[in-house]
Motif scaffolding. Structure first.
Motif, mmCIF file in Angstrom:
data_model
loop_
_atom_site.group_PDB
_atom_site.id
_atom_site.type_symbol
_atom_site.label_atom_id
_atom_site.label_comp_id
_atom_site.label_asym_id
_atom_site.label_seq_id
_atom_site.Cartn_x
_atom_site.Cartn_y
_atom_site.Cartn_z
ATOM 1 N N GLY A 32 0.803 -1.223 0.000
ATOM 2 C CA GLY A 32 0.000 0.000 0.000
ATOM 3 C C GLY A 32 0.834 1.271 0.000
ATOM 4 O O GLY A 32 0.299 2.358 0.053
ATOM 5 N N TRP A 33 2.153 1.124 -0.045
ATOM 6 C CA TRP A 33 3.087 2.252 -0.030
ATOM 7 C C TRP A 33 2.928 3.089 1.240
ATOM 8 O O TRP A 33 3.060 4.301 1.227
ATOM 9 N N PHE A 54 -0.981 -16.659 -2.969
ATOM 10 C CA PHE A 54 -0.198 -16.411 -1.761
ATOM 11 C C PHE A 54 0.963 -15.459 -2.008
ATOM 12 O O PHE A 54 1.846 -15.318 -1.179
ATOM 13 N N ALA A 55 0.955 -14.791 -3.150
ATOM 14 C CA ALA A 55 2.035 -13.867 -3.497
ATOM 15 C C ALA A 55 2.070 -12.692 -2.528
ATOM 16 O O ALA A 55 1.031 -12.229 -2.049
ATOM 17 N N LYS A 56 3.286 -12.221 -2.265
ATOM 18 C CA LYS A 56 3.474 -11.025 -1.438
ATOM 19 C C LYS A 56 4.066 -9.954 -2.337
ATOM 20 O O LYS A 56 5.015 -10.192 -3.067
ATOM 21 N N GLU A 57 3.451 -8.772 -2.288
ATOM 22 C CA GLU A 57 3.849 -7.681 -3.176
ATOM 23 C C GLU A 57 4.417 -6.521 -2.369
ATOM 24 O O GLU A 57 3.938 -6.213 -1.281
ATOM 25 N N PHE A 58 5.434 -5.880 -2.952
ATOM 26 C CA PHE A 58 6.107 -4.754 -2.313
ATOM 27 C C PHE A 58 6.335 -3.648 -3.333
ATOM 28 O O PHE A 58 6.583 -3.924 -4.499
ATOM 29 N N GLY A 59 6.276 -2.403 -2.879
ATOM 30 C CA GLY A 59 6.596 -1.274 -3.739
ATOM 31 C C GLY A 59 8.096 -1.029 -3.748
ATOM 32 O O GLY A 59 8.758 -1.175 -2.718
ATOM 33 N N LEU A 60 8.637 -0.660 -4.910
ATOM 34 C CA LEU A 60 10.068 -0.405 -5.054
ATOM 35 C C LEU A 60 10.288 1.025 -5.522
ATOM 36 O O LEU A 60 9.784 1.422 -6.566
#
Length: 133
Positions: A32-33, A54-60
């Motif tokens: 969610g940043w 089950f993926a985990k997402e991250f902002g870069l």
């Protein structure tokens, strides 16, 4: 360069692919940043968790180009995509990193690292664990 024949004229076309400079700084955010994720964060998956559900997402937020590699836990030894022990899928797209296990784990606990590089410089590391039986 390639030359093509078109109406008795030679047409030369060129395709140039250019990437930006390697990243020298990187901030990793939750999906969610809202919160900065600290380096060496542990990502845990259950033994039966696999695939996009089950993926985990991250902002870069990087200062340049990033390279994502899967390494043996605690090392810089990169695993080839065809290596049998390469079980987490990790990739980046449009400012996001997505990590997920690609198979159910029927054996002992598995540990690998997902490492983000700017060129040859390590900028960030996730410790990825999938529970075992």
């Amino acid at each position: 360069l390639s030359a093509e024949q078109y109406n008795d004229s030679n047409i030369i076309s060129a395709t140039i692919i250019q990437t930006g400079p390697d990243a020298t700084t990187l901030t990793v955010w939750d999906s969610g940043w809202n919160n900065i994720i600290p380096n060496n964060t542990v990502l845990s998956f259950g033994k039966d968790e696999t695939g996009n559900d089950f993926a985990k997402e991250f902002g870069l937020d990087a200062s340049g180009e990033l390279i994502v590699k899967t390494c043996l836990a605690g090392t810089s030894t990169v695993l080839d995509d065809n290596d049998a022990s390469h079980w987490p899928r990790a990739g980046q797209s449009q400012g996001a990193l997505i990590v997920s296990p690609i198979s159910v784990n029927s054996g002992a606990e598995r540990n690998l690292d997902v490492v983000l590089y700017g060129g040859t410089t390590e900028l960030f590391r996730f410790k990825v664990i999938q529970a075992g039986n």
